[in-house]
Design an enzyme around this catalytic site. Structure first.
Site, PDB file in Angstrom:
ATOM      1  N   HIS A 158      -4.523  -4.310 -34.032  1.00 60.51           N
ATOM      2  CA  HIS A 158      -5.273  -3.566 -32.956  1.00 60.51           C
ATOM      3  C   HIS A 158      -6.740  -4.053 -32.864  1.00 60.51           C
ATOM      4  CE1 HIS A 158      -1.552  -2.365 -31.774  1.00 60.51           C
ATOM      5  NE2 HIS A 158      -1.742  -1.171 -31.776  1.00 60.51           N
ATOM      6  N   LYS A 549      -4.671   9.705 -24.606  1.00 65.76           N
ATOM      7  CA  LYS A 549      -5.300   9.149 -23.329  1.00 65.76           C
ATOM      8  C   LYS A 549      -4.736   9.998 -22.045  1.00 65.76           C
ATOM      9  CE  LYS A 549      -4.625   4.924 -22.009  1.00 65.76           C
ATOM     10  NZ  LYS A 549      -4.218   4.942 -20.509  1.00 65.76           N
TER      11      LYS A 549
END
Length: 902
Positions: A158, A549
């Protein structure tokens, strides 16, 4: 209750100065020496005027922290510089952060070594965990716990490592010279030479481009991760096992080890293709081959090194019958090699044998099938043969010394180094199956089938352990799992590879439905077959990033905890040995934070001696960049895994969870409501894009993976990946994903609540501040939530954040964010009882506060660039290019200063 938040914020500069003044002398000396060295390099290369500008900004931001200057005055000073000068100043502060981080790493290592006196077990060490488990469980039950212990760190690509590899290696060279400079037994000439070399390397760091000029491809990411293996992991793993073995029993040099190899590394680098079209079957194949090259080279070198030391004379240490027969067979099968070794090492059969083993490892690496090992198990047989012979000969210290380390390394890494895991989105599989059934397959569907065929090739070449896990992101039902097995049949029919398909639950709804999905999985014949073959082992992955999120940090924390508890109960009811795979990020907004505390905060019964977690981006090098820090990190995690699995810890956690359940629900509900009221408001995604460097992050070339799903600006948060979401908020000095909504949640737990019918006379009293404080003291989950929010708040700067938020032209959003910050800060301090943020964590507080003024400098430079790029009006191509360079340099530097990105 938030009325005095502004006054508290005004007091923080005094607290910051007092904490920085506590900097230890050794650390202060290193920071000063490195800073002066960098200043000398800057003056030599850019002239005294550049150094003067750097110093002027440094003093200005410190003065602003003391309220001796306003942030507007600092911004005006930065605005006076030509863009090229601002770029040079940004480079200077970025280099400074790299050096400060290095100084702190060296100080941390010195402290770790000084505390390890041997008089008592270090806190969070293996020795401490074993001592506590012996007292609680007894030797018999302890042996069972150790036998079932598993730690599976999974390296991911990532894109959260902002440094170029060239910058990272330059810093490592400076690190080596700093260690030489500070070595206590060095003379004046040696210290002088180390300082000269350090200046040479700092000069090179200054001359090295901080920004990547080409985009990384997945194989670049694989090679970057290999640096952690080459420099740290291979050597650290046997030290961990030795530490555990020493804790279990005395006289480890003269007995068979009681510790077993319990660490298994995994990797998504080159295997994770969810949203990354650059990861193909060819890339996956190359990734495995790169890993194999590194581990086989390491094993060959280690075996050769150990073999050359085994000068056991046959007359004194007579080899066992099995070894003599093996050497005779080697003479028959490979006469030239065996004769050469016998000539070089006469009457030293153990040396001959181990050097023969090294030659076979080299042949395995070269693919010389006549001499190569077919599997790691064959290599282990040969090493154990040598070990048993030495025991028989009475050379037990040699048998259980370096040879045992080598055995542990082979058991841990095999010939593949880390299990390569494949990940793909469930919708890709559904589309592929639909196309196959319709008789028309697209290029992407062909790639899905090619990936499965590649898994089969890897298993044939390196064994099932090398690649068998297939993670399905956005798993919604058992059909998403069945799809992978059906695709495997289409790809290879009866020759399909062994697959352990792992569901990944990410959204709040999917987490709530996870147990029902697993029940559906049990009905699948392919899953039943794997359960029968694996001892009813099943793995489930939980996604921290997307849930946070979507829901905000507080609600996501509770939702994940509930899912863990429900899955643990489901596993017990279905006789399943469940491993939960925690998809945690490095940043606090993505489930990050201290790993040991995170383990102890898991739901009771969900650990059971097994812990699997992602290690992402900058976290890989923060935790595995130096052997001493890697050793400590793995010890802390193992300590927590062992303790979290004990009845006493599980009982205390379960009691606290039951006692504070309603409180947590009240906090979570109000927190999610506040979070969604901001993030789901019309215009919020567009505003976020204006107040942060989100749009420019793609130019930073952090990794091979796109920053968002789809093209163009994000229309909603669903379009945006969790990493740039967190990264961008960190750059704005808001750090919103780590704390937003928590203040409203805590306030709701202290204020009276309306009854179900909404009648004002039927209000239900809130539990009050004292109960929140008790929950913080007694419930590890709640403590972890508050502590992580406190850390995130400590990295927030209200004054500078307000300047970023003003760029979006929506004062309502800006005021909402700042009001929630004030409320959250006040209530977190009230719950913890701290006078200032991180009061009880002085080392971390010092690190944050030491960096704050210098991060401020870069933030002002970034704000200048961002405001100019966002302003209406024409910019020349040259000016736009230089402003973008300034912006990206400042992004790079802030990431180094805050020590976390995504």
């Amino acid at each position: 209750m938030a009325a005095n938040a502004s006054q508290q914020a005004e007091r923080s500069p005094v607290e910051r100065r007092s904490a920085v003044s506590e900097m230890p002398d050794e650390l202060r000396a290193d920071v000063r020496m490195l800073g002066e060295s960098l200043g000398r390099v800057i003056a030599e290369n850019g002239g005294p005027d550049l150094l003067a500008d750097v110093e002027r900004l440094r003093k200005a931001v410190i003065a602003a922290r003391r309220r001796e200057l306003s942030v507007d005055e600092v911004a005006a000073m930065v605005a006076e510089w030509p863009i090229d000068r601002a770029v040079e100043v940004a480079r200077a502060f970025t280099c400074y952060f790299h050096l400060v981080n290095l100084a702190e790493e060296h100080y941390r290592i010195r402290i770790l070594r000084s505390r390890d006196t041997g008089e008592a077990p270090l806190p969070e060490s293996l020795a401490q965990a074993v001592k506590e488990l012996k007292n609680e469980l007894g030797d018999g039950e302890l042996a069972r716990v150790i036998a079932e212990l598993e730690f599976r760190p999974v390296l991911t690509a990532h894109p959260t490592e902002a440094r170029r590899r060239a910058v990272a290696t330059a810093i490592q060279r400076i690190s080596a010279q700093l260690a030489e400079y500070n070595a206590p037994d060095r003379g004046s000439y040696e210290r002088q030479e180390a300082h000269r070399r350090m200046l040479e390397e700092i000069d090179l760091l200054w001359r090295t481009a901080q920004l990547r000029h080409t985009k990384l491809d997945p194989l670049d990411e694989v090679r970057t991760a290999m640096a952690a293996f080459d420099e740290t992991l291979f050597r650290t793993v046997p030290r961990i096992y030795r530490a555990l073995d020493s804790a279990l029993a005395e006289d480890g040099g003269r007995r068979a080890p009681q510790a077993r190899a319990y660490i298994r590394y995994g990797s998504w680098i080159g295997g994770d293709r969810d949203g990354n079209p650059n990861v193909t079957a060819r890339v996956t194949r190359e990734a495995v081959l790169i890993q194999a090259e590194h581990v086989l080279t390491a094993l060959e070198n280690a075996t050769t090194r150990i073999g050359r030391t085994l000068t056991l004379w046959a007359d004194i240490s007579r080899p066992g019958k099995a070894l003599r027969e093996a050497l005779a067979a080697a003479q028959d099968d490979h006469p030239e090699l065996a004769s050469e070794l016998a000539t070089r090492s006469p009457q030293e059969p153990h040396r001959q044998w181990l050097l023969f083993v090294a030659a076979r490892i080299a042949a395995t690496r070269r693919r010389d099938l006549d001499l190569a090992y077919r599997s790691p198990d064959d290599l282990l047989d040969d090493l154990r043969l040598c070990q048993a012979s030495m025991v028989e000969a009475g050379a037990v210290r040699q048998a259980y010394g370096e040879i045992q380390h080598l055995i542990w390394q082979v058991e841990t890494f095999g010939f593949h180094l880390a299990e390569l895991e494949v990940r793909q989105h469930s919708q890709v599989h559904a589309t592929a199956l639909a196309e196959i059934r319709a008789g028309a397959t697209s290029e992407r569907t062909e790639e899905v089938l090619a990936t499965i065929r590649m898994i089969a090739w890897i298993q044939e070449r390196f064994g099932v352990r090398a690649c068998s896990r297939y993670v399905v992101s956005f798993t919604r039902s058992a059909d998403d799992i069945a799809a992978v097995y059906e695709l495997a049949e289409h790809a290879l029919g009866g020759r399909a590879p062994v697959l352990d398909v792992v569901p990944l639950f990410e959204s709040g709804e999917d987490l709530a439905n996870s147990a029902a999905v697993l029940t559906g999985m049990l009905a699948l014949p392919a899953v039943q077959k794997r359960l029968d073959a694996s001892g009813r082992r099943l793995e489930v992955m939980l996604g921290y990033s997307d849930s946070a999120k979507e829901l905000g940090p507080a609600a996501a924390t509770l939702k994940l905890y509930d899912a863990q508890a429900e899955l643990a109960a489901w596993a017990a009811a279905n006789d399943i040995r469940l491993t939960l795979f925690h998809g945690r990020g490095g940043a606090l907004g993505r489930g990050g934070g201290p790993a040991g505390r995170a383990v102890l905060a898991q739901a009771p019964g969900s650990v059971a001696g097994r812990f699997k977690v992602t290690e992402q981006g900058e976290v890989i090098f923060a935790r595995y960049g130096h052997p001493a820090i890697a050793l400590r990190h793995i010890e802390q995690v193992t300590n927590a895994v062992l303790l979290a699995s004990t009845p006493s810890v599980e009982s205390r956690a379960a009691d606290a969870a039951a006692r504070y359940r309603l409180l947590a629900e009240r906090v979570a509900t109000a927190s999610e409501r506040a979070y969604r009221s901001l993030t789901e408001a019309p215009g919020f995604p567009e505003w976020f894009g204006l107040v942060s460097p989100l749009e420019e992050l793609g130019s930073l070339r952090l990794g091979s993976r796109p920053a968002r799903r789809g093209l163009g600006a994000p229309r909603s948060l669903d379009d945006l990946r969790a990493i740039p979401w967190v990264f961008s908020w960190a750059q704005t000095r808001v750090n919103l994903p780590g704390w937003y909504g928590l203040g409203s949640g805590l306030l709701a737990a202290t204020d009276p609540q309306p009854a179900a019918d909404g009648g004002p006379d039927e209000a239900v009293p809130g539990p009050g501040l004292e109960e929140l404080r008790r929950a913080y003291r007694e419930w590890p989950l709640f403590a972890s939530l508050i502590d992580n929010a406190e850390m995130s708040l400590a990295k927030t700067d209200r004054q500078i954040a307000a300047r970023y938020l003003a760029l979006g032209g929506r004062s309502d959003f800006a005021e909402q964010v700042l009001a929630e910050y004030d409320l959250t800060r006040e209530l977190v301090l009230a719950v913890t009882g701290h006078a200032w943020l991180l009061e009880s964590r002085r080392v971390l507080s010092r690190a944050v506060q030491l960096r704050d003024p210098y991060v401020d400098a870069l933030s002002h430079l970034q704000l200048r660039a961002l405001a100019a790029l966002r302003a209406e009006g024409d910019l020349s191509d040259h000016d736009r290019g230089r402003l973008e360079t300034l912006l990206l340099l400042s992004v790079n530097g802030v990431a180094a200063g805050l020590q976390n990105t995504g």
